[in-house]
Design an enzyme around this catalytic site. Structure first.
Site: not given
Lengths: 436, 392
Positions: B86, B208, B339
């Site tokens: 990430c 999340c 994301h």
């Protein structure tokens, strides 16, 4: 006779999940019937059950001392795939251990014990395990069970001395709906067993009806290895009946131990001591799982391919077998740290040589955990825990068999071998934690 | 290497489910916005770094720099694919900066792209974790679980509550309502967060980040060249650290599951380069890697916004909301923007750059002069921190 072997220790593994005949009858709209069976979770098979029973039996014995391993089962997950050798590795037995396997009949566990007593490669460990499934909806469905037992044999006083042993052989077909025929076979085999002044008996036969008939013919107070509560556990059942006998008999008693199968194995035992109880506590720890659909789902998980795409690497399994199966970690000579995973460099001090393999403890404490609700599983959620092992080392493992609410930081666990996943039809085994 | 680099232009696609757009479409859009701001075209780019973390989750794009050449219609230059979980986007920026400072090139492009929604969410990164990690060590563990174990530990050690976690999600969703490029722009209540489906206890669905497509890009030049561009932003500090391998935190009993050494190490480097030591005094906004609500709280401590064990107080007291003393994730964070892994680090740089330029519209933070971006990669083993400063 100083070289006469005795039963040095004995232990049972009976899984906690219980399915009642009444629940099955309800599912099929039949009148209620009596009895229950135990069943192991979706990630267990004969090998994992055997490993647990054997580990319990070896609690006070260094694995390196064991010289022979005799293993019986009729339900190995695969016919010829180093099952007993995997068991030996999971127990961290020495590579020199002599191994023999017994299958092909219900008497395998009893026969293995006989061989262990007569062949002087002692101490010898006898392990029998079966995971038995009858067709859904059949009367036999709750008569069969899952279980394992292990017996350690060698010179010494131990728990019991074998005063006599008798074997007979005949090809009997037990899988028949003819209850009277089954009862007749069992009574005949029992009547022929020598009593030698025994005050009680421990009986195994291929099912509750046969076992009750055999006990009736003996006309002695008899225990049946809890067959009516747990089901008939195949080759393991004679040894389970033995463990039950040892846990309940008084030292000084003389008892008959009888296996009715493809013929009979019977022995008279002089009880000398009582083992640490494993069978009794397992019977008390029943977890009723009486939703019939849940039992079926749990049972068929690996068979029906409902698992996520399997992945595995036989090369990796072989390369890391010391860790994956023997659960050996690495000790760094430079800094003294114990690491669980095999690695070319010490993560603590950076040393790139001077590593020795050391056995990791199979008990530990949960440091942290989570319940994974989106990981494919027949019994979601999957609980993952970081476990700090006693004496050093940490593992990230699944927690098996647990109700999520029972999992806590600080909870004590022990490691148990389980099927982790299937790869190309081949079960891959790894350790999971179970709550103590 | 000495000297600094500046952002001559930044671009970012809307983040969301781009079923009608490809990996290369998204890459091109982000690059064109960045180049347009700088007044450049693709042919001016002398080298590029393309960050994509998971090219093999269904799209098979981003395995190498070739896919950027195709996106820009610009070949004949070095293009390197960067992958560092990430922190991929941040690492692309770091590599581009180093090439500038080494004198290899004069105009460099750092791009992050991730196309996740060519597959259903449960078949993308979840599947990756469940099925293609180490066949033994991680089986059963998802990305959410990887950080849920930190939340469990902090609940035990610091009295963290599920309500504290929910407060992060509520705050960031409220911010995202002002960000046209965010994936989810609808505010949520704490009750909704707590009642949403459990994913990895104690994290629910709304704790999340979603599974999202997107791309972001920055055009970088050396500081001395920056004044030739209309709206430059100085990169005052870059810190990057890899603190362990993937499996180690879960197999080494020294790891405390409280914070991330990689982020602390990266922050230290970035702050030193930027000549700052107290972010509560020295910066006016922070973009942190809230892939899960717990990660934002941990970042507060790892970045030095508060003392150990006090992170929940910052969100509870409103310190980190828009209008608070130090807004965090004014753009909505990963929880609301989504994301797209390779793009996220550069999306955060884009967000801070727009704030420092005074061009953040409805969510503009008054007087924003300096800001921080932070990423955490892998199981917390890869840390990236940048300090960005207002136009020179």
């Amino acid at each position: 006779m100083p070289d006469t072997p005795a039963i040095l220790n004995a232990a049972a593994r009976v899984p906690p999940f219980a399915l009642s005949a009444e629940a099955v009858a309800r599912a099929y709209g039949r009148p209620p019937s009596r009895g229950a069976r135990r069943f192991a979770a979706y990630d267990e098979d004969a090998l994992t059950l055997a490993t647990d029973a054997a580990a319990l039996c070896l609690r006070a014995t260094a694995p390196s001392h064991v010289r022979a391993l005799y293993v019986a089962s009729t339900t190995w997950p695969r016919a010829a795939a180093a099952q007993a050798e995997r068991l030996a590795a999971a127990l961290d037995l020495p590579p020199s251990v002599e191994i023999a396997t017994f299958g092909g009949s219900w008497r395998g566990g009893a026969t293995a014990l006989h061989i262990a007593l007569t062949r002087p490669t002692w101490p010898a460990l006898v392990v029998a395990a079966d995971r038995l499934t009858a067709p859904p909806g059949s009367e036999r469905e709750t008569e069969l069970g899952d279980g394992a037992a292990a017996v350690l044999v060698g010179p010494g006083t131990g728990l019991a001395r074998i005063a006599s042993w008798t074997s007979t052989s005949e090809p009997i077909e037990w899988e028949t709906p003819d209850a009277r025929l089954i009862a007749t076979h069992a009574s005949r085999l029992a009547s022929a067993a020598p009593r030698d002044g025994c005050a009680r008996a421990a009986v195994s036969a291929p099912g509750p009806r046969a076992a009750r008939a055999a006990a009736g013919a003996l006309n002695l107070p008899s225990s049946l290895g809890a067959m009516e509560q747990i089901g008939f556990c195949g080759t393991a059942h004679p040894l389970l009946a033995l463990v039950e006998l040892l846990e309940t008999a008084r030292p000084g008693e003389r008892a008959l131990w009888l296996t009715c199968a493809e013929g009979s194995e019977s022995a008279t035992l002089e009880i000398t001591a009582t083992p640490t109880r494993t069978f009794g506590p397992a019977l008390e720890r029943a977890r009723p799982m009486n939703e019939y659909g849940r039992w079926l789902a749990s049972r068929s998980f690996f068979e029906n391919g409902a698992t996520a795409n399997a992945f595995s690497s036989p090369a990796l399994e072989q390369r890391d077998a010391d860790f994956l199966m023997r659960l050996r970690g690495t000790r760094c000579a430079s800094c003294g740290a114990t690491h669980t995973l095999p690695a070319p460099a010490c993560p603590r001090c950076g040393a790139s040589e001077g590593f020795t393999r050391v056995p990791l403890s199979r008990a530990g404490t949960i440091f942290t955990f989570t319940h994974e609700h989106y990981v494919p599983s027949p019994t979601p959620p999957v609980t993952m825990a970081v476990v700090d092992l006693d004496g050093g080392g940490r593992l990230l493992v699944q927690v098996a068999d647990a109700a999520p609410d029972d999992v806590r930081i600080g909870a004590r666990v022990r490691l148990t071998l389980r099927r982790l996943h299937m790869g190309g039809g081949i079960p891959n085994y790894y350790w999971k934690a179970v709550l103590e | 290497m000495t000297g600094r680099v500046a952002i001559a232009g930044a671009g970012c696609t809307p983040f969301g489910e781009h079923f009608d757009r490809s990996y290369t479409d998204l890459a091109a859009e982000a690059c064109h916005e960045a180049l347009a701001e700088a007044g450049l075209s693709p042919k001016h780019v002398e080298a590029a770094w393309l960050g994509t973390a998971f090219p093999d989750v269904g799209v098979y794009r981003g395995r190498s720099g070739m896919d950027l050449a195709e996106s820009l219609g610009h070949a004949g230059i070095p293009i390197t694919r960067v992958s560092n979980y990430c922190a991929t986007g941040g690492d692309a920026l770091r590599n581009a900066a180093n090439a500038l400072l080494a004198g290899e090139v004069n105009v460099a492009l750092a791009v992050g792209v991730e196309k996740q929604r060519d597959r259903a969410p449960q078949e993308s990164i979840v599947k990756l974790m469940v099925e293609t990690g180490h066949p033994f060590y991680q089986k059963g563990f998802t990305a959410a679980g990887t950080f849920a174990v930190f939340a469990a530990r902090r609940m035990k050690e610091h009295g963290l509550t599920r309500e504290d976690l929910a407060a992060v999600s509520v705050k960031n969703h409220a911010h995202a309502a002002r960000n046209a490029k965010a994936h989810h722009r609808k505010p949520v209540t704490a009750e909704q967060v707590l009642a949403s489906p459990m994913v990895a206890w104690p994290l629910t669905l709304l704790d999340c980040c979603p599974t999202t497509d997107g791309a972001a890009a920055v055009v970088l030049v050396r500081q001395e060249d920056a004044r030739r561009f209309p709206t430059p932003v100085l990169v005052a500090g870059i810190g990057f650290s890899v603190s362990s391998g993937w499996d180690q935190p879960f197999h080494d009993e020294r790891f405390d599951f409280i914070g991330f050494p990689a982020v602390r190490q990266a922050a230290q480097k970035a702050y030193a380069q930027a000549g700052m030591d107290d972010p509560m005094k020295d910066v006016q906004l922070v973009e942190v890697h809230d892939c899960f609500s717990i990660n934002e709280l941990i970042a507060y401590e790892d970045l030095g916004l508060c003392k150990a064990g006090e992170c929940a107080r910052l969100v509870r007291d409103g310190v980190t909301r828009l209008g608070g003393r130090l807004p965090v994730n004014a753009g909505g964070g990963l929880l609301s923007c989504g994301h797209p892994v390779g793009a996220t680090g550069l999306r955060m740089v884009y967000e801070v750059a727009r704030q420092l330029q005074g061009a953040a519209g409805d969510r503009q933070i008054a007087g924003a002069r300096q800001g921080i971006t932070q990423n955490i990669g892998g199981p917390g083993a890869v840390g990236f921190v940048s300090v960005l400063r207002a136009p020179l």
